[in-house]
Motif scaffolding. Structure first.
Motif, mmCIF file in Angstrom:
data_model
loop_
_atom_site.group_PDB
_atom_site.id
_atom_site.type_symbol
_atom_site.label_atom_id
_atom_site.label_comp_id
_atom_site.label_asym_id
_atom_site.label_seq_id
_atom_site.Cartn_x
_atom_site.Cartn_y
_atom_site.Cartn_z
ATOM 1 N N GLN A 91 0.869 -1.178 0.000
ATOM 2 C CA GLN A 91 0.000 0.000 0.000
ATOM 3 C C GLN A 91 0.910 1.233 0.000
ATOM 4 O OE1 GLN A 91 -2.779 0.248 3.256
ATOM 5 N NE2 GLN A 91 -3.371 2.348 2.768
ATOM 6 N N VAL A 92 0.831 2.024 -1.097
ATOM 7 C CA VAL A 92 1.696 3.195 -1.231
ATOM 8 C C VAL A 92 0.987 4.390 -0.611
ATOM 9 C CG1 VAL A 92 2.932 4.705 -2.845
ATOM 10 C CG2 VAL A 92 2.700 2.247 -3.340
ATOM 11 N N LEU A 93 1.697 5.041 0.288
ATOM 12 C CA LEU A 93 1.141 6.211 0.965
ATOM 13 C C LEU A 93 1.558 7.478 0.217
ATOM 14 C CD1 LEU A 93 1.940 5.186 4.660
ATOM 15 C CD2 LEU A 93 -0.177 4.812 3.371
ATOM 16 N N PHE A 94 0.613 8.206 -0.332
ATOM 17 C CA PHE A 94 0.913 9.440 -1.060
ATOM 18 C C PHE A 94 0.897 10.625 -0.086
ATOM 19 C CE2 PHE A 94 -0.227 6.613 -4.409
ATOM 20 C CZ PHE A 94 0.439 7.082 -5.541
ATOM 21 N N PRO A 95 1.762 11.616 -0.360
ATOM 22 C CA PRO A 95 1.770 12.811 0.507
ATOM 23 C C PRO A 95 0.535 13.665 0.265
ATOM 24 C CG PRO A 95 3.278 13.108 -1.331
ATOM 25 C CD PRO A 95 2.805 11.693 -1.414
ATOM 26 N N ASP A 96 0.155 14.413 1.301
ATOM 27 C CA ASP A 96 -1.008 15.294 1.171
ATOM 28 C C ASP A 96 -0.674 16.514 0.303
ATOM 29 O OD1 ASP A 96 -2.558 13.615 2.739
ATOM 30 O OD2 ASP A 96 -1.931 14.602 4.606
ATOM 31 N N ARG A 97 0.599 16.980 0.356
ATOM 32 C CA ARG A 97 0.996 18.152 -0.436
ATOM 33 C C ARG A 97 2.491 18.059 -0.776
ATOM 34 N NH1 ARG A 97 3.612 21.882 2.534
ATOM 35 N NH2 ARG A 97 3.136 23.519 1.005
ATOM 36 N N ILE A 98 2.903 18.729 -1.841
ATOM 37 C CA ILE A 98 4.314 18.747 -2.245
ATOM 38 C C ILE A 98 4.754 20.211 -2.348
ATOM 39 C CG2 ILE A 98 5.960 18.147 -4.089
ATOM 40 C CD1 ILE A 98 4.182 15.849 -4.850
ATOM 41 N N PRO A 99 5.855 20.572 -1.732
ATOM 42 C CA PRO A 99 6.347 21.960 -1.834
ATOM 43 C C PRO A 99 6.640 22.309 -3.306
ATOM 44 C CG PRO A 99 7.459 20.806 -0.064
ATOM 45 C CD PRO A 99 6.694 19.763 -0.831
ATOM 46 N N PRO A 100 6.477 23.591 -3.654
ATOM 47 C CA PRO A 100 6.687 24.008 -5.058
ATOM 48 C C PRO A 100 8.056 23.620 -5.603
ATOM 49 C CG PRO A 100 5.619 25.754 -3.833
ATOM 50 C CD PRO A 100 6.022 24.724 -2.814
ATOM 51 N N SER A 140 10.020 21.138 -4.726
ATOM 52 C CA SER A 140 10.074 19.695 -4.971
ATOM 53 C C SER A 140 9.242 19.311 -6.187
ATOM 54 C CB SER A 140 9.565 18.950 -3.744
ATOM 55 O OG SER A 140 10.358 19.239 -2.615
ATOM 56 N N ARG A 141 8.174 20.009 -6.407
ATOM 57 C CA ARG A 141 7.299 19.699 -7.530
ATOM 58 C C ARG A 141 8.050 19.881 -8.848
ATOM 59 N NH1 ARG A 141 1.945 22.844 -7.124
ATOM 60 N NH2 ARG A 141 1.936 21.638 -5.188
ATOM 61 N N GLU A 142 8.867 20.965 -8.913
ATOM 62 C CA GLU A 142 9.630 21.221 -10.131
ATOM 63 C C GLU A 142 10.666 20.134 -10.360
ATOM 64 O OE1 GLU A 142 9.071 23.464 -12.426
ATOM 65 O OE2 GLU A 142 7.306 24.115 -11.289
ATOM 66 N N ILE A 143 11.285 19.721 -9.272
ATOM 67 C CA ILE A 143 12.305 18.670 -9.379
ATOM 68 C C ILE A 143 11.678 17.376 -9.867
ATOM 69 C CG2 ILE A 143 13.951 17.270 -8.088
ATOM 70 C CD1 ILE A 143 14.395 19.710 -6.261
ATOM 71 N N ILE A 144 10.499 17.068 -9.311
ATOM 72 C CA ILE A 144 9.811 15.826 -9.702
ATOM 73 C C ILE A 144 9.406 15.878 -11.171
ATOM 74 C CG2 ILE A 144 7.719 14.444 -9.301
ATOM 75 C CD1 ILE A 144 7.912 15.231 -6.345
ATOM 76 N N LYS A 145 8.907 17.034 -11.593
ATOM 77 C CA LYS A 145 8.531 17.187 -12.984
ATOM 78 C C LYS A 145 9.709 16.943 -13.911
ATOM 79 C CE LYS A 145 4.714 20.494 -12.545
ATOM 80 N NZ LYS A 145 4.285 21.874 -12.898
ATOM 81 N N HIS A 146 10.826 17.500 -13.494
ATOM 82 C CA HIS A 146 12.014 17.364 -14.327
ATOM 83 C C HIS A 146 12.481 15.926 -14.371
ATOM 84 C CE1 HIS A 146 15.775 18.407 -16.259
ATOM 85 N NE2 HIS A 146 16.423 17.713 -15.309
ATOM 86 N N SER A 147 12.423 15.277 -13.187
ATOM 87 C CA SER A 147 12.909 13.901 -13.113
ATOM 88 C C SER A 147 11.994 12.929 -13.839
ATOM 89 C CB SER A 147 13.053 13.472 -11.647
ATOM 90 O OG SER A 147 13.940 14.313 -10.967
ATOM 91 N N LEU A 148 10.715 13.153 -13.720
ATOM 92 C CA LEU A 148 9.779 12.211 -14.336
ATOM 93 C C LEU A 148 9.507 12.519 -15.786
ATOM 94 C CD1 LEU A 148 7.098 11.867 -11.469
ATOM 95 C CD2 LEU A 148 9.009 10.319 -12.016
ATOM 96 N N GLY A 149 10.005 13.643 -16.254
ATOM 97 C CA GLY A 149 9.764 13.982 -17.645
ATOM 98 C C GLY A 149 10.441 13.018 -18.592
ATOM 99 N N GLN A 150 11.471 12.334 -18.122
ATOM 100 C CA GLN A 150 12.191 11.404 -18.971
ATOM 101 C C GLN A 150 11.630 9.968 -18.893
ATOM 102 O OE1 GLN A 150 16.255 11.748 -17.702
ATOM 103 N NE2 GLN A 150 16.421 13.895 -18.337
ATOM 104 N N CYS A 151 10.605 9.756 -18.045
ATOM 105 C CA CYS A 151 10.063 8.388 -17.881
ATOM 106 C C CYS A 151 9.021 8.102 -18.953
ATOM 107 C CB CYS A 151 9.468 8.212 -16.495
ATOM 108 S SG CYS A 151 10.681 8.341 -15.179
#
Length: 382
Positions: free
Chosen positions: A360-369, A371-382
């Motif tokens: 069971q994967v626990l998702f966060p309630d919110r992501i700081p701005p 971190s959101r940019e970093i995640i976007k950048h990292s997942l953009g290549q997936c």
């Protein structure tokens, strides 16, 4: 003139007749013969046995028996030859003869006529009072009605399931360990249960028995205290008693398994002791769910662990911790198996099912701005 008359009674097997020689004009019966003929001579003659049934012999009593003795004899014979208890081919006929004998010998008027004139006297309507008051016996022909009438003093429950006590105090209490299909009814060829008929079996008592997964894993013995009804020695009244039943639960037994204790339940006068059956039910566990011989464990991981990998420590039923490395991305609902770490298999306890790990994967309630940019950048290549 020679006048011969016979005096006899059915109360005696050997009957003597008196022969009296009388001359005309001699009312006294004395003899004027020079030869000194005896005025009265008692000579034994052949036993006179009136035609018809010997009711005394049928009931097995003496001719001078009193009413209580006749009733006791009827009770014994009627129960012996009752067609619901006796399966002999001639039981029905004997049962009818016994009832007829009882009806005659317990009626003072009928018995008086029978003692003098036998069964034929009853049939032809002979009477001591003379032809003008002739009496005719007509047996109603229903021995079961006689039987029912005889035992009317006992309640219905006792008639079926009382004791057999030959004592005088129990004269009106019949042997009732078999059901009578004809009590109060009419006889017929389609009778009820015959000789050897058992009492009804008591309805089984069913209880759920909760067991933990640990108890199923190791096997256990559950001690269950029950309260049951049992017959007293008189076979009528009941007592309440406690008993502890030892319920053995073997390794790996599944929910729904039935464990039966024959004849350990309630007993009643009209039924044998009931069986007690326990049905295994799984007690809710804080960590696992059961799936047959497998157990299911839910592992909660963070989104980071699901994406980046992790090692999950999975507890086992025998209190060990099994490390489960997860290097790949774990999607919600993903499943991993730890082979042979489940419950013992019921038919092969040495073999075990699996410990199934559901993620069971626990998702966060919110992501700081940021971190959101970093995640976007990292997942953009997936």
């Amino acid at each position: 003139m020679v006048l011969i008359w016979t005096q006899f009674g059915l109360k005696h097997k050997n009957v003597k007749c008196k022969v009296r020689v009388m001359h005309r004009g001699d009312s006294s019966g004395s003899s004027s013969s020079a030869e000194g003929t005896r005025c009265e001579q008692d000579t034994p003659c052949l036993a006179i046995k009136p035609a018809g049934k010997d009711f005394y012999k049928i009931l097995g009593v003496l001719p001078d028996s009193n009413e209580d003795e006749i009733k006791k004899a009827y009770r014994k014979m009627a129960l012996k030859f009752h067609p619901d208890k006796n399966s002999d081919a001639d039981a029905e006929d004997k049962f009818k003869e016994i009832a007829e004998a009882y009806e005659v010998l317990t009626d003072s008027k009928k018995r008086s006529i029978y003692d003098q004139f036998g069964e034929e006297g009853l049939k032809t309507g002979m009477s001591m009072a003379g032809p003008g008051s002739a009496f005719r016996n007509n047996f109603h022909g229903d021995p079961h009605a006689t039987f029912s009438s005889f035992f009317h003093g006992s309640d219905h429950f006792d008639i079926f399931f009382g004791n057999d006590n030959e004592g005088d105090d129990d004269l009106f209490n019949p042997f009732r360990r078999f059901p009578f299909s004809h009590v109060g009814g009419f006889a017929g060829s389609e009778g009820g249960p015959r000789k050897g008929q058992r009492l009804l079996r008591g309805e089984a008592v069913v209880h759920d028995l909760l067991v933990t997964l640990e108890e199923v894993f190791h096997g256990c013995t559950k001690h269950v205290k029950i309260t049951r009804s049992r017959l007293n020695p008189d076979n009528r009244s009941l007592r309440s008693e406690d008993k502890v039943l030892n319920v053995v639960v073997k390794k790996g037994w599944k929910a729904g398994t039935r464990i039966t204790f024959p004849r350990e339940g309630d007993e009643t006068p009209n039924s044998t002791p009931a069986d007690i059956t326990f049905i295994l039910r799984d007690k809710e566990h804080t960590q696992y769910k059961r799936d047959g011989s497998n157990i299911v464990y839910t592992a909660k991981i963070t989104l980071k662990e699901a994406l980046c990998g992790c090692t999950v420590n999975v507890p086992t039923l025998d209190n060990r911790m099994m490390p489960l490395p997860c290097s790949d991305v774990i999607k919600p609902g993903a499943v991993r198996r730890l082979r042979g770490e489940g419950l013992p298999r019921p038919k092969s306890p040495s073999q075990r099912g699996d410990l199934v790990v559901e993620f069971q994967v626990l998702f966060p309630d919110r992501i700081p701005p940021q971190s959101r940019e970093i995640i976007k950048h990292s997942l953009g290549q997936c």
